[in-house]
Design a protein around this motif. Structure first.
Motif: not given
Length: 287
Positions: A64, A66, A93, A251
């Motif tokens: 992942r 991001h 975040d 995302f």
């Protein structure tokens, strides 16, 4: 007379708009993900700003990565006239070491509000210390500015978590001033007692995440949030006249499709449902 949101195009870059001081109206701007600028009672508050690529650097070459689906609409050191910065919890975040020091440096009079349970992370990531850091506890009102009261609310992301002293790790914030109330839930899912807790605060506007929950993400340490329909149900129950749906479009592995939100907007009645957009000014006005 009930306050309702009015939407108008900003008509310029967010950078240019946020160079100027608050107008005195209640105005809301979206920064992407869960981030907002709220001008209220002549003061400027910034909530959960993620305006860097620190997560892309952290998760580079992983499953992942991001990578941003949208660029930051403004840079951290391009937001001025800020009085308070609020972080709901310590996920990057929402409490970003790539954003907070620059934002606070550009606004040397601004103070940071963060959950008491994550005080160490707040200091480390922001550099705020002493009187510049205000530690929040659920249910205990804060009055850091004249005419503004902030009531921290509990949040479950995806569970209610506390430290050994009973301080909640995840919070929302109800911001009250001049007879109006804006509630940012923080990252949250439904839990017993949430709606009654917030209903007593009489929010006019609810800022709620709508990216939902996915079992494969939760099992791999990525907690979820309200689904769109859950957010609508919560907003209705707490008595909000308007809901701004956010926490999407950043995302690709953890988002909601804008078309899904827009389809709900086209059919909903009795609640003002708005998809957060960085090119729109949301102004709270009496009907």
């Amino acid at each position: 007379m009930r306050a309702r949101l009015k939407k108008t195009p900003i008509g310029e870059s967010l950078t240019e708009r946020l160079k100027r001081p608050p107008t005195g109206q209640v105005e809301v701007y979206w920064l992407g993900q869960a981030g907002f600028v709220i001008d209220i009672a002549g003061m400027r508050l910034v909530i959960d700003p993620y305006l860097s690529d620190s997560l892309a650097a952290k998760y580079q070459n992983t499953a992942r990565p991001h990578v941003r689906m949208m660029p930051p609409p403004v840079l951290p050191d391009e937001i001025f006239h800020v009085d308070l910065v609020l972080c709901t919890h310590a996920h990057t975040d929402h409490m970003d070491p790539g954003t907070l020091p620059l934002l606070l440096s550009a606004n040397p009079g601004a103070r940071l509000i963060a959950p008491r349970a994550v005080a160490a992370q707040a200091m480390e990531r922001s550099g705020a210390q002493g009187d510049r850091l205000i530690l929040a506890r659920a249910g205990e009102p804060i009055s850091p500015l004249a005419r503004i009261e902030i009531i921290p609310t509990r949040a479950a992301h995806e569970t209610l978590e506390t430290d050994t002293d009973g301080n909640h790790r995840f919070l929302g914030y109800a911001i009250r001033a001049d007879g109006t109330c804006v509630w940012h839930s923080g990252d949250c899912i439904p839990f017993d007692g949430l709606e009654d807790e917030v209903r007593r605060l009489q929010p006019d506007v609810a800022l709620l995440p709508v990216n939902g929950r996915r079992a494969e993400l939760s099992q791999n340490g990525v907690p979820g949030n309200f689904s769109l329909h859950e957010a609508i149900t919560v907003a209705r129950y707490v008595g909000a006249a308007d809901l701004i749906a956010h926490h999407y479009g950043l995302f690709d592995f953890n988002t909601e499709q804008p078309e899904t939100i827009d389809a709900e907007i086209a059919t909903i009645t009795g609640l003002g449902l708005h998809r957060a957009r960085t090119d729109i000014l949301y102004t709270l006005q009496n009907e």
